[in-house]
Write a protein that holds these residues in place. Structure first.
Motif, PDB file in Angstrom:
ATOM      1  N   LYS A  25       0.828  -1.214   0.000  1.00  0.00           N
ATOM      2  CA  LYS A  25       0.000   0.000   0.000  1.00  0.00           C
ATOM      3  C   LYS A  25       0.860   1.260   0.000  1.00  0.00           C
ATOM      4  CE  LYS A  25      -4.050  -2.002   2.171  1.00  0.00           C
ATOM      5  NZ  LYS A  25      -4.950  -1.952   3.329  1.00  0.00           N
ATOM      6  N   LEU A  26       2.003   1.208   0.665  1.00  0.00           N
ATOM      7  CA  LEU A  26       2.899   2.358   0.701  1.00  0.00           C
ATOM      8  C   LEU A  26       3.357   2.716  -0.713  1.00  0.00           C
ATOM      9  CD1 LEU A  26       4.511   4.355   2.460  1.00  0.00           C
ATOM     10  CD2 LEU A  26       6.324   2.622   2.561  1.00  0.00           C
ATOM     11  N   LYS A  27       3.759   1.718  -1.465  1.00  0.00           N
ATOM     12  CA  LYS A  27       4.204   1.945  -2.841  1.00  0.00           C
ATOM     13  C   LYS A  27       3.034   2.393  -3.716  1.00  0.00           C
ATOM     14  CE  LYS A  27       7.037  -0.206  -6.397  1.00  0.00           C
ATOM     15  NZ  LYS A  27       7.844  -1.390  -6.716  1.00  0.00           N
ATOM     16  N   ARG A  28       1.875   1.761  -3.519  1.00  0.00           N
ATOM     17  CA  ARG A  28       0.689   2.130  -4.304  1.00  0.00           C
ATOM     18  C   ARG A  28       0.275   3.573  -4.025  1.00  0.00           C
ATOM     19  NH1 ARG A  28      -4.937  -0.079  -3.136  1.00  0.00           N
ATOM     20  NH2 ARG A  28      -3.697  -1.640  -2.077  1.00  0.00           N
ATOM     21  N   ALA A  29       0.366   4.000  -2.764  1.00  0.00           N
ATOM     22  CA  ALA A  29       0.004   5.371  -2.405  1.00  0.00           C
ATOM     23  C   ALA A  29       0.900   6.370  -3.133  1.00  0.00           C
ATOM     24  CB  ALA A  29       0.111   5.570  -0.892  1.00  0.00           C
ATOM     25  N   ARG A  30       2.187   6.066  -3.190  1.00  0.00           N
ATOM     26  CA  ARG A  30       3.113   6.949  -3.897  1.00  0.00           C
ATOM     27  C   ARG A  30       2.762   7.016  -5.375  1.00  0.00           C
ATOM     28  NH1 ARG A  30       7.166   5.714  -6.952  1.00  0.00           N
ATOM     29  NH2 ARG A  30       7.609   3.673  -6.033  1.00  0.00           N
ATOM     30  N   LYS A  31       2.516   5.857  -5.972  1.00  0.00           N
ATOM     31  CA  LYS A  31       2.193   5.817  -7.394  1.00  0.00           C
ATOM     32  C   LYS A  31       0.849   6.488  -7.678  1.00  0.00           C
ATOM     33  CE  LYS A  31       5.083   2.014  -8.795  1.00  0.00           C
ATOM     34  NZ  LYS A  31       5.152   0.801  -9.608  1.00  0.00           N
ATOM     35  N   ASP A  32      -0.144   6.284  -6.779  1.00  0.00           N
ATOM     36  CA  ASP A  32      -1.438   6.958  -6.929  1.00  0.00           C
ATOM     37  C   ASP A  32      -1.278   8.469  -6.912  1.00  0.00           C
ATOM     38  OD1 ASP A  32      -2.709   4.483  -6.976  1.00  0.00           O
ATOM     39  OD2 ASP A  32      -3.610   4.685  -4.979  1.00  0.00           O
ATOM     40  N   ALA A  33      -0.290   8.942  -6.142  1.00  0.00           N
ATOM     41  CA  ALA A  33      -0.021  10.383  -6.055  1.00  0.00           C
ATOM     42  C   ALA A  33       0.744  10.874  -7.285  1.00  0.00           C
ATOM     43  CB  ALA A  33       0.763  10.691  -4.784  1.00  0.00           C
ATOM     44  N   GLY A  34       1.109   9.950  -8.175  1.00  0.00           N
ATOM     45  CA  GLY A  34       1.825  10.307  -9.396  1.00  0.00           C
ATOM     46  C   GLY A  34       3.267  10.714  -9.144  1.00  0.00           C
ATOM     47  N   MET A  35       3.858  10.141  -8.092  1.00  0.00           N
ATOM     48  CA  MET A  35       5.214  10.517  -7.707  1.00  0.00           C
ATOM     49  C   MET A  35       6.200   9.379  -7.913  1.00  0.00           C
ATOM     50  SD  MET A  35       4.412  12.535  -4.161  1.00  0.00           S
ATOM     51  CE  MET A  35       5.772  13.683  -4.205  1.00  0.00           C
ATOM     52  N   THR A  36       7.391   9.754  -8.336  1.00  0.00           N
ATOM     53  CA  THR A  36       8.500   8.798  -8.347  1.00  0.00           C
ATOM     54  C   THR A  36       9.096   8.778  -6.939  1.00  0.00           C
ATOM     55  OG1 THR A  36      10.110  10.515  -8.885  1.00  0.00           O
ATOM     56  CG2 THR A  36       9.046   9.372 -10.752  1.00  0.00           C
TER      57      THR A  36
END
Length: 84
Positions: A25-36
């Motif tokens: 979920k941590l990685k998904r949250a970052r990707k959902d935010a459109g961030m590298t």
């Protein structure tokens, strides 16, 4: 208290499963935010390698760090609840 918790529960199957889910979920949250990872690191004011280590589970995240992660990624606390 967290040291006691870690020793007593950190290797129990339910805890390990929940923590693995948290990392996904941590990685998904970052990707959902459109961030590298690099962009997230800049937002947090930390090196990119620290973000990588957090997502890989090599570095634990404390409650205050999670609070900042939630703000930057624009996610509610409930996003990280196990099974949510």
């Amino acid at each position: 208290m967290s040291v006691v918790f870690s020793r007593r529960y950190a290797h129990r199957p339910a805890y390990v499963k929940d923590y693995q889910e948290f990392l996904v979920k941590l990685k998904r949250a970052r990707k959902d935010a459109g961030m590298t990872q690099t962009a997230a690191a800049r937002a947090f004011g930390i090196p990119q390698q620290v973000v990588s280590n957090m997502e890989l589970g090599k570095r634990r995240i404390d409650a205050i760090e999670l609070y900042h992660i939630l703000k930057v990624y624009k996610k509610p606390w409930s996003f990280f609840e196990p099974g949510a």
